[in-house]
Structures are given as C-alpha cells and as structure tokens.
Design a protein around this motif. Structure first.
Motif, PDB file in Angstrom:
ATOM      1  N   ALA A 166       0.521  -1.302   0.040  1.00  0.00           N
ATOM      2  CA  ALA A 166       0.012   0.135   0.068  1.00  0.00           C
ATOM      3  C   ALA A 166       1.270   1.415   0.185  1.00  0.00           C
ATOM      4  O   ALA A 166       1.804   1.425   1.036  1.00  0.00           O
ATOM      5  CB  ALA A 166      -1.278   0.310   0.918  1.00  0.00           C
ATOM      6  N   MET A 167       0.782   2.876  -0.940  1.00  0.00           N
ATOM      7  CA  MET A 167       0.923   3.494  -0.361  1.00  0.00           C
ATOM      8  C   MET A 167       0.110   4.525  -0.760  1.00  0.00           C
ATOM      9  O   MET A 167      -1.137   4.692  -1.342  1.00  0.00           O
ATOM     10  CB  MET A 167       1.985   4.015  -2.072  1.00  0.00           C
ATOM     11  N   ASP A 168       0.026   4.966   0.034  1.00  0.00           N
ATOM     12  CA  ASP A 168      -1.189   6.240   0.440  1.00  0.00           C
ATOM     13  C   ASP A 168       0.051   8.473   0.508  1.00  0.00           C
ATOM     14  O   ASP A 168       0.943   8.456   1.340  1.00  0.00           O
ATOM     15  CB  ASP A 168      -1.498   6.817   1.947  1.00  0.00           C
ATOM     16  N   THR A 169      -0.432   8.969  -0.695  1.00  0.00           N
ATOM     17  CA  THR A 169       0.476  10.290  -1.070  1.00  0.00           C
ATOM     18  C   THR A 169      -0.097  11.093  -0.423  1.00  0.00           C
ATOM     19  O   THR A 169      -0.139  12.150  -1.187  1.00  0.00           O
ATOM     20  CB  THR A 169       1.029   9.845  -2.602  1.00  0.00           C
ATOM     21  N   SER A 170      -1.381  10.939  -0.568  1.00  0.00           N
ATOM     22  CA  SER A 170      -2.514  12.715   0.063  1.00  0.00           C
ATOM     23  C   SER A 170      -2.199  12.975   1.000  1.00  0.00           C
ATOM     24  O   SER A 170      -2.191  14.243   0.135  1.00  0.00           O
ATOM     25  CB  SER A 170      -4.253  11.787   0.632  1.00  0.00           C
ATOM     26  N   LYS A 171      -1.597  12.769   2.249  1.00  0.00           N
ATOM     27  CA  LYS A 171      -1.351  13.434   2.439  1.00  0.00           C
ATOM     28  C   LYS A 171       0.191  14.484   1.873  1.00  0.00           C
ATOM     29  O   LYS A 171       0.064  16.035   2.650  1.00  0.00           O
ATOM     30  CB  LYS A 171      -0.903  13.136   4.589  1.00  0.00           C
ATOM     31  N   ALA A 172       0.601  13.899   1.609  1.00  0.00           N
ATOM     32  CA  ALA A 172       1.817  14.890   1.508  1.00  0.00           C
ATOM     33  C   ALA A 172       1.919  15.637  -0.374  1.00  0.00           C
ATOM     34  O   ALA A 172       1.915  16.929  -0.173  1.00  0.00           O
ATOM     35  CB  ALA A 172       3.070  14.233   0.136  1.00  0.00           C
TER      36      ALA A 172
END
Length: 775
Positions: free
Chosen positions: A55-61
C-alpha cells in the motif's frame, strides 16, 4: 612559424579547451542551474532491502502547502535499462523493492524543508521478503527469486571453451591455481548526481540537463519512461564533475526529475546527497575469482581455466556486459591459445553495480598477473621474461575473435624495466621494501553500440560562416577526459589552422548530431576519426573555392593552412579570403564527417569480438610499483610508480599523461583502501570520510612513459589512454608486497589488517610463503 607553414596541433601539449571555465568557476554543472521558482525535487527511498509494496498513500504529501507534484510508479510508462534486452528496472519501484535505498516516490516542492516534510508524510506499507546480500546466499537452494524470469537469481551466465584446455594444461611443466576476492568499489566522482529539468507546459516540451556520460541514452530512456515523443525532449549535457563509468547508465534521478517537472509543469532540480550518490553508484561489483594457469619451463603460458562470480545487485544495469568482458578480455594482452571461462552475474538485494573505469577487466587481471608472478618465481624466471615469452605479434586475431592491429606492449616493458632500474634493484632493496610489475590493456571502443540504430558510430558537423571561424558540433560527452580538445585538435591539424579558430559546441540534442556517449574509451578513436573526416570534407570545399578564385585546377591548389596558393611565386589567398569565396552565392557552409567500425570480417574470419563487440584497437600498459611496508603496523607506502602506456599516438601528450596518472591513482584506491560494504543491505561507508579514497598525501610520484605504437585505423594512429593502465596497478602492488614481505595477498583492498593477518600466518607457519587461498 610563418604564415606559409601549416599549424601543428596534434602531438603537441595543449590545455583543455574547457579549462578556462573550470579554473575560473564559470563552468555550469547540473546543480548550478537555477531559474525563477525552481522547485526542489527529493526522493523517498526504501528503508528495507526486499519487500512487496502492499500500500502507498501520498494524499497527505499532495495536500501539503508548497508541494507541486508527487510521483510514483503509476506515473511511469515503462521500464528502462542499459540494453534493449535488460529493461527490468523502474524509475520508481513498482510493486516491489529490491534494495535499501531504491526510489519509491518523489516530490517537487518550493524548498528543501517542504520537500522533506512531504516525504515524511508519504505512507508506504511493506511486506518484507527474505533478502540476500551475498552471491552465495542468493544462489542457495530455495532462495526467493528477485526477478521471476531469472532462475537461481542468475542475471547472466557466460562461458567459452576455446582451444584444448585439458590437453594444454596437461602438457605444462607447472600448473598452479589462485583464488581471489575483490570488494565492490564506487567511483566517488567529485560531483554528486544532479539533474535540472524544465517543462514547457504550453508546448509540452521537456528540456533537461543531467550529469551524464550518455546524453543520447538518457534521451531514449526519458522518452520510454515518460511515454513522450523523442522529438519533444531536449537533452543538454552541462559540465560534468567526473564520470568513471557511474554515469554510463541513465540514472533514476534523471528520469525522476523529468517526471516531476512534467507533473508540476514547472522547473525542477534534483540533487542527490553524497549518501544517495553512493547508493546510486553503479560501481565495480564484488567478485570471487578462481583461476588455474599452465606454464612451460620457459614461461610460455599453455592454458587458462577460470571462473568469475560477480555480486551484481538488484537489477541488470551494465552487468550483462561486465561479465562478458571479465572473460573475453583474458585475450588480447598475451598470446593465449587455450582458455576456459565460466562467468556468473548474480542478483542480490544490494544496489545495482555497473561499469567502472576498465570495467570487467580489472579483477580478472589482478588474479592473472599475481598468479603468473608466483609461477615465474617458482620457475626461477624474471617476471619481465615471462611476459616477453607470451607477447603477441600484430596484426592478429585472438582465439575469441578480438582483432589486434597494433601492439606496443614490448616497448612498454622495455621502458618500465629501464626507467625503474629493475635489473639492478630488484631483490636488492632494503628490508621491507619491494618491487612488483604487471601488464594490462583495454579496448578503444566497442564495435556494437548499446542501442543499434543503423547510424554511424560517430558523426561530426563543422559549420563555417562569414567570420571565418569554425564551429564544431558534436554529441560526444566531454566529462573531463579532454574529448572536446581532441576533436578540435583533429580538425585543426587536418586543416592546418590554429585551434583558436575552432569553437566546440557539444551535447545538445537540439543542435548537435547524435553520439552514443563516453564509455569504453570510444570517443577519441571514433569521434576523432569522424572529426578528421569532417575536416577533410571541409578542406575539399575550401580548395574548390580557392581554385575558383585563383582560376586554377583544384589539383594545383596548395593548402598551407592559413594560406591557399597556386604555386611557389603566388602570394595566395588567406584562409579568410578563401572562406568568403566559398560562401559566395551559397551562404553558411555545413559539412559532415562520420566513422564506422571495420566490417565484421577479417582475413576470411567473421569478426564478432566474442560477444562483447569487437574493438578497433587495444591500448597496452606495463608498470612497476615500489613499496615500503611497516612490519609492525602492516601499513603500505607506495614509494613510486613507473608506468608506460601505448596510446598509439599521443594526440595531446599533456592529457595522455594526466589520464594515465589518473588511472594508476584509481587503481591504487581499489588496491589499498576502497571498499563498499553493507550490513543487512545498509551501506557502511556511504560518505567520503568512511570510504577511504587516496588523497594527495598517499599519492606517490608517477612517472609516465608514452609509447606510440600507431594503430592503422586510429585518428593519426591514436588509441585509448584513459583506462588501460588502471588494472595493472592492483597486481603490481601486491606483487611488490610479495617481494617485500613474502606473502601473497588474494583479497582486496589490501588494508593493513588484512596484510597483518597474512604476516601473522606466515610467522605461525615458520616463515613459509602463505598459500594461495583467499586471505
């Protein structure tokens, strides 16, 4: 020199044409470029050596103020690699990471702090897999495959069996074996990797300035990775702070900078830290070599049987070529008729290795030259006599189809033997001092480019306009080796004019012709020949113009460089006058020069170069190293080096001497101190404090003898000068230590602790010479 005498440019010591920019600080390197609102690019790297990315979540960045772009593998259109058959790497890891430090995501932000904060906000979930940090672990039964299409984690196996090895080995008077282990080493070029990328959103065009040795290949891999038309990309190579092979591949930072610039529709600069540059080194692989040699009592070599295992790292890179060179280049230096080779390039969970100055040849040469030195001593032969007993006679073709057209090794041996006073001093030095010698060679460009397009191997354009200056347009990458100077010299010499008339414009894909890049010592040989061809074509145009003006036949025009005349009593025309006549009715003159390697046949035999791509010519080198060893600390001091290098023709003796000294110096680092180690995949010395490169304090006097065994196909007879002397230093040093202390070092680098172990073992064994097993 009067105006009636052509100006001599070749064979004369010339300062490098880019010297003024570098010495005054005006030279612009990739990290020096800055435009208004340039964004900072930073790369998120894997903290684990082997894992699935679940999994990878880049939304906060992406939501962080000041962040203009975040890119992941989803932004990549395709894989990339060095060769068409080895495109198994993604610019950003797709689904799986295979070494600590592999790029996973990247951001472009308004400043460094914001970019780093954005990286910290990217959430990645890893499912760890077994990791293998040695070739033996990766090859073990049941090991998880790093790539599904690479059974046994073997990236490439290479082998040949030429002549009759078993028969010729049985007929030898002496057969001996050696086993050596050599550490992975890094190029440690002065300039960290950097890329400056500008994206024109209105025109959908990318302009990129990467620190690279291969602008053309960067261009192709950008188009492939980004899914862009090649015509929409412009690659401009800035000044480069050293390459040495680390930049003969397209680096991830080049591709990531392009991806970020496009997504941000802005200008992005990516500058790697020194630690990141070490991780992205693509250096010389850790190698384990076993070798057996048969020798007659007169020193004649009868057969060679050897294996080479390389720890290649996580991806193919240049490795599939390096393992071929490790075997094939056993030929071409000495007269060897029978040889058997088994080479394995093994995939491991460490950063990928690639090409490093003299790549593929250095560690094999270390094993070979050390072993035959021991055999010479056992047979009571002088090491020089053994080398002379095995000399080639040019022209010849080796058993593995390497073509040798010129050969100056005999002259190299003569020079270093005399310069070092070998016969008078060898064996007569004070205690703990010793002398050792070794030989080496290298190619002058491979006949097969990495990406075959059917175009010439080298192309040069010359442009002449109303000011009578000559603009030389080349795609060849000047990386500090002096290639731009050599091209200017070749053109000036052919035309007979002063070099001040020539302006060199290099490596801008919008202006200059394509060139394959600076690797395998190809530029002087190939692009030098293309420069001569272009100058000859320009000269023909100018002679035609002079003939019109003088109203004589072209055959009657005498070209004296700055003057064209029709006879002894004729005052003639100046170069400027001839140019103006040539421009009349036509305007700016542009001519082209090209070069291709020789056809794939010679003397009725097919010329394939044993799969490495045959070379047009080999350089040759011999060297003597003198050392002093402290018997208590085992510290080695190199007192002096004498090295002779056959470069065919020294186009620029000043540059040749510098290149040869640099080769020896880099060999010294690998032999004595440099080592890329890992702990669970984490680099142990990824900085210039812990990674021990020799400084000027450790550097000895290096006396260079330039040998000129002219090559019939080389530009004015020239061959390579920048790599062939490196691999000879390693065995010359250990041979000198063996002479001084009576122990054979088989593991590099030969650090004081390793040498102390050998000396202690010798003492325990009652003073007998140590065995030939790995230290």
């Amino acid at each position: 020199m009067n105006e009636m005498t052509p100006v001599q440019s070749v064979g004369v010591a010339k300062p490098l044409v880019d010297g003024p920019e570098k010495t005054t600080g005006k030279a612009m390197f990739a990290a020096d470029f800055q435009a208004a609102e340039t964004l900072v690019g930073r790369i998120l790297r894997s903290p684990v050596a082997h894992a699935n990315i679940t999994a990878m979540d880049t939304s906060k960045a992406e939501a962080l103020p000041g962040v203009h772009a975040v890119v992941t593998e989803a932004d990549c259109s395709d894989t990339y690699g060095v060769l068409p058959i080895a495109m198994n790497e993604w610019a950003l890891a797709r689904g799986r990471v295979r070494y600590r430090g592999e790029p996973v995501a990247a951001v472009a932000a308004v400043d460094v702090a914001t970019a780093q904060r954005a990286l910290d906000l990217i959430e990645v979930t890893y499912e760890e897999l077994p990791a293998y940090f040695s070739a033996e672990e990766a090859r073990a039964e049941g090991a998880v495959l790093l790539h599904d299409d690479k059974p046994g984690n073997i990236e490439r196996d290479a082998e040949f069996d030429l002549g009759d090895v078993d028969k010729d080995m049985a007929e030898a008077d002496l057969v001996r074996e050696i086993e050596v282990k050599c550490s992975e080493v890094c190029q440690v070029q002065m300039e960290p990797h950097a890329t400056f990328a500008e994206y024109d959103g209105a025109r959908e065009r990318l302009t990129i300035r990467p620190s690279t040795q291969v602008p053309f290949y960067v261009h192709k891999m950008l188009a492939r990775t980004m899914g862009m038309a090649e015509g929409h990309i412009r690659v401009i190579k800035p000044h480069i702070g050293g390459g040495f092979g680390s930049r003969t591949e397209t680096l991830q930072s080049d591709l990531i900078a392009g991806l970020l610039a496009r997504k941000a529709r802005a200008t992005v600069k990516v500058v790697l830290s020194r630690e990141e540059t070490f991780i992205t080194h693509r250096g010389r692989p850790e190698s384990h070599i076993t070798m057996k040699v048969g020798m007659k009592s007169d020193g004649t070599i009868t057969a060679v049987d050897f294996t080479v295992q390389q720890r290649g790292g996580a991806y193919s890179g240049y490795g599939i070529v390096t393992i071929l060179y490790a075997g094939s280049m056993i030929y071409g230096l000495y007269n060897i008729s029978s040889a058997r080779f088994q080479g394995l390039r093994v995939l491991t969970n460490t950063p990928p290795c690639g090409a490093f100055r003299g790549h593929g040849t250095v560690k094999t040469r270390f094993a070979f030259e050390g072993l035959i030195d021991d055999m010479a001593r056992e047979l009571g032969l002088d090491p020089f006599a053994v080398r002379r007993a095995n000399l080639l006679a040019a022209p010849t073709m080796t058993e593995n189809d390497l073509l040798v057209n010129s050969y100056g090794l005999d002259q190299c041996l003569d020079w270093v033997e005399k310069a070092s006073d070998w016969q008078a001093r060898k064996g007569k030095l004070p205690a703990n001092k010793g002398m050792g010698m070794a030989c080496s060679h290298y190619i002058s460009g491979a006949s097969k480019p990495k990406h075959w397009t059917g175009e010439p191997h080298a192309t040069i354009h010359l442009r002449v306009d109303w000011d009578a200056s000559i603009t030389l347009l080349t795609g060849a990458a000047e990386i500090g080796q002096g290639s731009s100077t050599v091209m200017a010299q070749c053109v000036a010499e052919t035309l007979g004019v002063d070099m001040s008339r020539i302006n060199v414009v290099s490596s801008d894909s919008a202006l200059t012709p394509k060139d394959n890049g600076s690797y395998s010592s190809r530029v002087t040989y190939m692009v030098g020949n293309a420069s001569i061809d272009a100058a000859q074509n320009l000269k023909a145009r100018l002679i035609e113009a002079a003939a019109r003006k003088l109203e004589i036949a072209t055959d009657d025009v005498e070209c004296l460089g700055e003057v064209y005349r029709g006879g002894q009593q004729d005052q003639g025309l100046t170069f400027d006058e001839v140019v103006m006549e040539a421009l009349a009715g036509e305007g700016t003159i542009t001519v082209k020069g090209t070069f291709d390697t020789i056809p794939e046949s010679w003397g009725g035999r097919k010329y394939r170069g044993a799969a490495i791509g045959g070379t047009m010519a080999f350089s040759y080198a011999a060297q003597v190293v003198e050392v002093t060893v402290d018997p208590y600390t085992a510290e080695i001091t190199v007192d002096k080096v004498w090295v002779a290098h056959d470069c065919g023709k020294a186009l620029n003796p000043l540059a040749v001497e510098g290149q040869v000294q640099g080769s020896v110096w880099m060999g010294m680092g690998q032999a004595m101190s440099e080592e890329t180690g890992f702990h669970e995949g984490l680099p142990l010395a990824a900085n210039m404090l812990d990674y021990r490169v020799p400084t000027i304090i450790e550097s000895p006097p290096i006396e260079v003898g330039i040998i000129e065994a002219a090559d019939p196909h080389g530009p004015f007879g020239a061959k390579e000068a920048g790599e062939g002397s490196l691999s000879g230093f390693l065995p010359a040093l250990t041979n000198a230590v063996a002479d001084a202390m009576g122990v054979r070092a088989c593991e590099l680098p030969l650090t004081p602790d390793r040498l102390l172990e050998l000396l202690e073992k010798k003492a325990r064994d009652g003073g007998a010479n140590s065995d030939r097993g790995a230290a």
